[in-house]
Write a protein that holds these residues in place. Sequence first.
Motif, PDB file in Angstrom:
ATOM      1  N   PHE A  33       0.843  -1.216   0.000  1.00 27.00           N
ATOM      2  CA  PHE A  33       0.000   0.000   0.000  1.00 27.00           C
ATOM      3  C   PHE A  33       0.860   1.241   0.000  1.00 27.00           C
ATOM      4  O   PHE A  33       2.045   1.187   0.364  1.00 27.00           O
ATOM      5  N   THR A  38      -5.131   4.065   3.331  1.00 23.05           N
ATOM      6  CA  THR A  38      -5.475   3.463   4.622  1.00 23.05           C
ATOM      7  C   THR A  38      -6.772   2.673   4.566  1.00 23.05           C
ATOM      8  O   THR A  38      -6.898   1.619   5.177  1.00 23.05           O
ATOM      9  N   GLU A  41      -6.196  -0.582   2.822  1.00 24.31           N
ATOM     10  CA  GLU A  41      -5.408  -1.445   3.721  1.00 24.31           C
ATOM     11  C   GLU A  41      -6.331  -2.056   4.791  1.00 24.31           C
ATOM     12  O   GLU A  41      -6.247  -3.236   5.122  1.00 24.31           O
ATOM     13  N   LYS A  45      -7.050  -5.907   5.561  1.00 26.46           N
ATOM     14  CA  LYS A  45      -6.820  -6.488   6.891  1.00 26.46           C
ATOM     15  C   LYS A  45      -8.064  -7.188   7.414  1.00 26.46           C
ATOM     16  O   LYS A  45      -8.036  -8.346   7.834  1.00 26.46           O
ATOM     17  N   ILE A  64       2.076  -6.737   5.562  1.00 21.88           N
ATOM     18  CA  ILE A  64       1.715  -5.456   4.933  1.00 21.88           C
ATOM     19  C   ILE A  64       2.924  -4.547   4.857  1.00 21.88           C
ATOM     20  O   ILE A  64       3.644  -4.353   5.846  1.00 21.88           O
ATOM     21  N   ARG A  66       4.318  -0.731   3.307  1.00 20.84           N
ATOM     22  CA  ARG A  66       3.998   0.560   2.666  1.00 20.84           C
ATOM     23  C   ARG A  66       5.136   0.898   1.722  1.00 20.84           C
ATOM     24  O   ARG A  66       6.287   0.935   2.145  1.00 20.84           O
TER      25      ARG A  66
END
Length: 927
Positions: A33, A38, A41, A45, A64, A66
């Motif tokens: 991501f 957000t 993401e 999740k 995860i 970024r």
Amino acid sequence: MFHRMLVILSLILIISKHEAASRSVYFTIGGLFHEENTETEMAFKYAIARHNMYNNQVKFRTNIQRISRTDAFSASKIVCNMTASEDGLVAIFGPPSLTTGAMVQSVCSNLEIPQIQISWKANLPFQHQTILNIYPDHDLLAQAYATIVRHTDWRSYAILYETNEGLSQLNEVLKLANPKSDPVIIRQLDTQPGADHRPLLKEVKNSSETQIILNCAAENVIGILKQAQEVGMLEYLYSYFITSLDAHMLDFESLNTKSNITVVRLLDPDSPILNNAVLDWIQGESNTNNYITISPLKVKAETALMHDAVNFFTSIVPQLHLTEPIKPESMDCSEQRKWAGGFRISNFMKIKHMLNSITGPVKFNEQGRRIDFTLQIVEINEGKLDVTGIWSPIYPDAINFTRSSSEQMQQIYENLQKTLIIVSSRIGPPYLREVVPKEGEILTGNDRYEGFSKDLIYLISRHLNFTFRIELAADGKYGNYVPKTKSWNGLIKDLLDRKAHLAICDLTITHSRRAAVDFSMPFMSLGVSILYSKAKKADANRFAFLDPFGMEVWFYTLTLFLSVSVLLYFIARMAPGDWENPHPCDQDPEEYENIWDLKNCLWITLGSIMTQGCDILPKGISTRWGVSMWWFFSLIMTSSYTANLAAFLTMDRMAPTIDSAEALVKQTKIKYGTVDGGSTQTFFKESNYTTYARMWTQMEGARPSVFEKTNADGVKRVLTTKNQLYAFLMESSQIEYEVQKNCDLKQVGGRLDSKSYGIAMPMNAPYRSAISTAVLKLQEKGRLTELKNKWWKEKVEVEVKCEDEGSASGADLRMTNVGGIFIALGMGVAIAFLLSIVDFLWNVRSVSIEEHISYLDALKVETKFAFKVWITQKRVKPELSESSSSSSSSTGGEDNESKDEKKGLKDKMLKSGASLLRIDQREKSES
Ligand code: GLU
């Protein structure tokens, strides 16, 4: 015993379950991501968390990371680290960015680790077996856009796009347009932050385009629309189609616009899956003390796609694992090794079809493109979103409309009722004319006008329940395309410039106008015909008997009459033949006498020119010659007068006659024309029919111009052109009106064509069918006929009334034709009477002198005698009354006087007798 058995059995079950749980397989899924993703993401999740909650056999862990949006190198390094981890990866989701996405895609395809992309990708052929993209397939999306545009009925539009990739989404839309008849404007928007789009938008506005396809990032849409609003492009008749799949999240309410805005969205905000997912996100985040508010209506497409992608993957992999366990491996990017499970997973995904998801059914094709999804077509009404249809790739050319046509109509009616409808028109009775205000009255708004058009729109507005305002077209024209300026004028221009919602007048529905604007159902049928003036009643002139000769001829004749009479007098004086013996009995008279004094000369000339002759005639050669010449002159003049008089009094029948267009074209004396810039002119200009084409050639070449600015001017010209030398080609409905108004006008021949008037409105105006239905209803109820009668018959301001049928016949002469002769006779007789009185009074004077009586007595005697109508003989000497005779006797001269009288009488008798027998001459010779 049984009890013990049951306890043991349940213990075994619990233990086995526990064992199974402890035997759960954990796979790791990578998630890439960017900082700002957000929400995506979160969807990633919590979709995995939800799966893990309900699935014990195969669970997923997340890795995860970024990564930068632009730094592809670091992104690849991160991905390599992820794949090299001890547990390995079964798949990577993301990243959203295309730049880094390409690098990640390359790593994944090298290692054959499935990568599930969630962002839109241009239509590049996939060469990588393990790459799948859950974003709707580029080609299908392009097809969906084309179907939507086709269903809007747009024939022309402007495409405003930000990127070339974006424009490629519209390639199917572009194929719809016919470049010749449907102009498409394509302009690229400036992508700089805070860019000024107004010049570009103004350009679109000036092109009169009102249908705009906006292909740009969702976050820029409101900014662009606000600028469009500033340049007046967010009005009622503008339509926008926004292609971004995130446009449903925008705050359209802040625009406060009446424009028609259509957006598409991939998710269904009412779907329970979405609502559950949103609840998961809110709940999950609150567990970490992050309290968020998120509405299903404001979920981004990317977020929903991530949720569906994870759901799809996590529901499929356990199934695959059951058939043959999946073994993730730690993969090193530097090695030329491929993970065996990746190919299996991606292939399995391609054959599976998931129906329950937020973004519609999920299905991939061989190339890993998503080929099943649903698109909602949403209209923005006062900021609120209204789903109008659903598109799905199963029927790519169709839209499943969610609103019935009556609901759609209802929506249109509601919008119409909320809008003040501007009606463009032009002054031209009986359709529209200005009301003359009463003294002290000030008229405003619609009260300033009256006429058929106003009544018609009033009835329609009552039917549809809207308010309207009549505005006159600035140039007063009907509406024609001007090739020089490449633009339209008149009422049509007002519609194209969106200054008016409707245009009503005697506006003919023509092919060329129809290409620019829409028309309602026709409200009147007509055809071109000829307006001509009735033969002028020469008759209307009482002194028409003077018409055969011009004034100068009358003047010369009078002068000649006087001068010839005077000349004759002198000739007669000189002519020896006209000096005659006054007493024929007297052979040897002392004097000759000439009867041709001025009085007699005038008498003979007058008698001859009046064709009455004369009781005395000249005897001298010269006088006879002179009189003969005068007779000759009189003969010619009187016969010319007689011949001409007949022609003048029967002018009607002598007038040039035309009875058809063919008759018009065959002659050149009578000119004919049309209104300049109207459909009648265009009819002749474009006609291939020989007669009309020849008429056009004659009209075009005529100098001075035969075209008139308005119908009223044309009518005036017909009426004022002398000798009916102008005919006006006009529409039959207008001719009907003009003929009612002025009886000096008539329609000649039938209709040369057949056409109708309609209410014009901007192309694809949403209220088109509402207006048409209203017109149809008025027609069915007979209201249109009533209106026509009202304005053509009852309210017509008659200028020249028609005479009775009987008096209209031109064969017999009416008093108006010959009244002048009666007047002349009356005046002549009056003069004669006056003269007779003068003569009488003069004679009375002579009598009074001769009879030595007072003038009054003589007047009495003569008047008495004049009124004794039974006495038909008059004494030479008047019969005097006693009083008068006594007055004379008192002078003692009665005997003398009577003697004198008798002697005078005797003398007179003798004289006349002597003159007969020429006694006087004999007497003379004897003496
Ligand atoms: N009705 C015509 C038009 O719409 C105008 C009058 C005419 O051309 O005769 O153009």
